[in-house]
Design an enzyme around this catalytic site. Structure first.
Site, PDB file in Angstrom:
ATOM      1  N   HIS A  39       0.839  -1.203   0.000  1.00 40.16           N
ATOM      2  CA  HIS A  39       0.000   0.000   0.000  1.00 40.16           C
ATOM      3  C   HIS A  39       0.876   1.256   0.000  1.00 40.16           C
ATOM      4  O   HIS A  39       1.548   1.538   0.978  1.00 40.16           O
ATOM      5  CB  HIS A  39      -0.885  -0.047   1.255  1.00 40.16           C
ATOM      6  CG  HIS A  39      -1.816   1.101   1.398  1.00 40.16           C
ATOM      7  ND1 HIS A  39      -1.680   2.048   2.401  1.00 40.16           N
ATOM      8  CD2 HIS A  39      -2.900   1.458   0.677  1.00 40.16           C
ATOM      9  CE1 HIS A  39      -2.650   2.925   2.294  1.00 40.16           C
ATOM     10  NE2 HIS A  39      -3.410   2.603   1.267  1.00 40.16           N
ATOM     11  N   HIS A  81      -1.153  10.404  -3.266  1.00 37.18           N
ATOM     12  CA  HIS A  81      -2.412   9.905  -2.722  1.00 37.18           C
ATOM     13  C   HIS A  81      -3.518  10.947  -2.726  1.00 37.18           C
ATOM     14  O   HIS A  81      -4.667  10.657  -3.056  1.00 37.18           O
ATOM     15  CB  HIS A  81      -2.232   9.385  -1.292  1.00 37.18           C
ATOM     16  CG  HIS A  81      -3.521   8.902  -0.699  1.00 37.18           C
ATOM     17  ND1 HIS A  81      -4.335   9.691   0.080  1.00 37.18           N
ATOM     18  CD2 HIS A  81      -4.162   7.715  -0.826  1.00 37.18           C
ATOM     19  CE1 HIS A  81      -5.403   9.009   0.418  1.00 37.18           C
ATOM     20  NE2 HIS A  81      -5.331   7.806  -0.114  1.00 37.18           N
TER      21      HIS A  81
HETATM   22 CA    CA Z   1      -4.917   3.936  -2.940  1.00 37.17          CA
END
Ligand code: CA
Length: 353
Positions: A39, A81
């Site tokens: 992630h 992000h």
């Molecule tokens: Ca993501």
């Protein structure tokens, strides 16, 4: 194939049997083991979405490396992000007069050259100015830069060759409807980049993920991509402006509708595990089983050692719950090293076939 293999290796056959028949038997679903998705890279150890964090995740044996994609003012796909820059860079100090009325510095208001000039660091809470994860990489060490998607795909191609181990990519289109309203369509930009780098279908180890169903439907039905698509499922409270009913999406009917255009779902872990009941047992939903019945893969987000949900004493218990008890098809984690190691313990395999 994939799930049948797991059945032989796990004692939890009863849990798995219910979902065995319905799990898709094509493409990445047949990788043989649940996948470990790094992630934002190995983000527990290095600032998220840096090339360093991606290289580390690759070295740790992650099966897939995640990219979040937003566009710059000049239409370049960068790996970031947020729509904003202030959480992970020094933009507020460098460009004090470039915030919008809401007090945020949007990447889409800056050229790639300007964005490249920023220093990138561990994520800070914009309100308190303190690190979101205090035990992680020190935020004052701002050695890093934002890079383009093209650069990251080059890094991964290079590492795949030099190590002889192929890590896939797992790209998220961030807020495509918002980008389009701002005058820039990220979908053709992404598809051009992926095509140029040779990512065209499941055999190329690639997923595209998005919270917005309209974008996924467009990718599948209009653009006709063969790349596996993952419908991310959030909570409506997180993004009240998004015209998506995530609660309905999690019902069997909603999941059947998702299966018309996507290959899997990426639910929030809180939609599967909801604390403990009065006897101290895990309180779970039917989401994983229902999604498998609908023929969907399940890749929940995000498993973190330093942000354990209520009811888990350590990361091992957390991973065991999702991989063994729930039988998910992969996990997003900030700790790919731990997930790869524990998968070997639980499943008896190191990596997908
Ligand atoms: Ca993501």
């Amino acid at each position: 194939m994939r799930r049948r293999t797991v059945l032989f290796l796990l004692p939890m056959a009863t849990v798995m049997t219910a979902t065995a028949a319905a799990t898709p038997d094509v493409g990445p679903a047949s990788l043989g083991v649940p996948i470990v998705i790094a992630h934002r890279g190995a983000s527990a150890y290095l600032p998220e979405h840096t090339l360093a964090a991606k290289a580390m995740a690759h070295a740790m044996g992650a099966d897939f490396l995640e990219q979040d994609v937003v566009l710059t003012r000049d239409g370049q796909a960068i790996v970031l992000h947020d729509l904003y820059l202030e959480g992970v860079t020094d933009v507020a100090r460098r460009f004090p007069d470039r915030a919008r009325a809401d007090g945020r510095w949007y990447a889409i208001d800056f050229s790639l050259a300007e964005i490249r000039s920023l220093r990138l660091h561990e994520r800070l809470d914009p309100v308190t100015g303190q690190p979101v994860f205090p035990e992680r990489f020190p935020a004052e060490i701002d050695l890093f830069r934002i890079h383009t998607l093209e650069e990251e795909l080059s890094l991964i191609r290079g590492l795949n060759r030099s190590t002889g181990r192929t890590a896939g990519i797992y790209v998220e289109l961030k807020h495509p409807a918002w980008h389009i309203a701002e005058g820039l369509d990220p979908v053709p930009v992404l598809m051009r980049e992926l095509d140029r780098a040779g990512y065209r279908g499941p055999e190329d180890r690639v997923y595209i993920q998005c919270f917005e169903p309209d974008t996924l439907k467009r990718l599948r039905e209009v653009i006709g991509t063969r790349i596996p698509l993952i419908q991310l499922i959030g909570e409506n409270a997180w993004s009240p402006d998004l015209p998506v009913d995530f609660e309905r999406m999690r019902t069997p009917e909603g999941l059947a509708a998702v299966a018309e255009y996507a290959d899997g779902i990426g639910p929030w872990i809180g939609q599967i595990h909801q604390g403990l009941d009065e006897t101290g047992a895990h309180r779970t939903t039917r989401l994983v089983a229902d999604a498998h019945t609908a023929g969907l893969l399940v890749h929940p987000y995000t498993l973190r050692r330093d942000a354990l949900p209520e009811g888990f004493g350590d990361f091992e218990a957390l991973l065991r719950f999702f991989l063994v008890d729930q039988g998910v098809d992969g996990v997003f984690t900030d700790h790919p090293d731990l997930a790869v190691r524990l998968r070997r313990v639980f499943i008896g395999k190191d990596q997908p076939e």
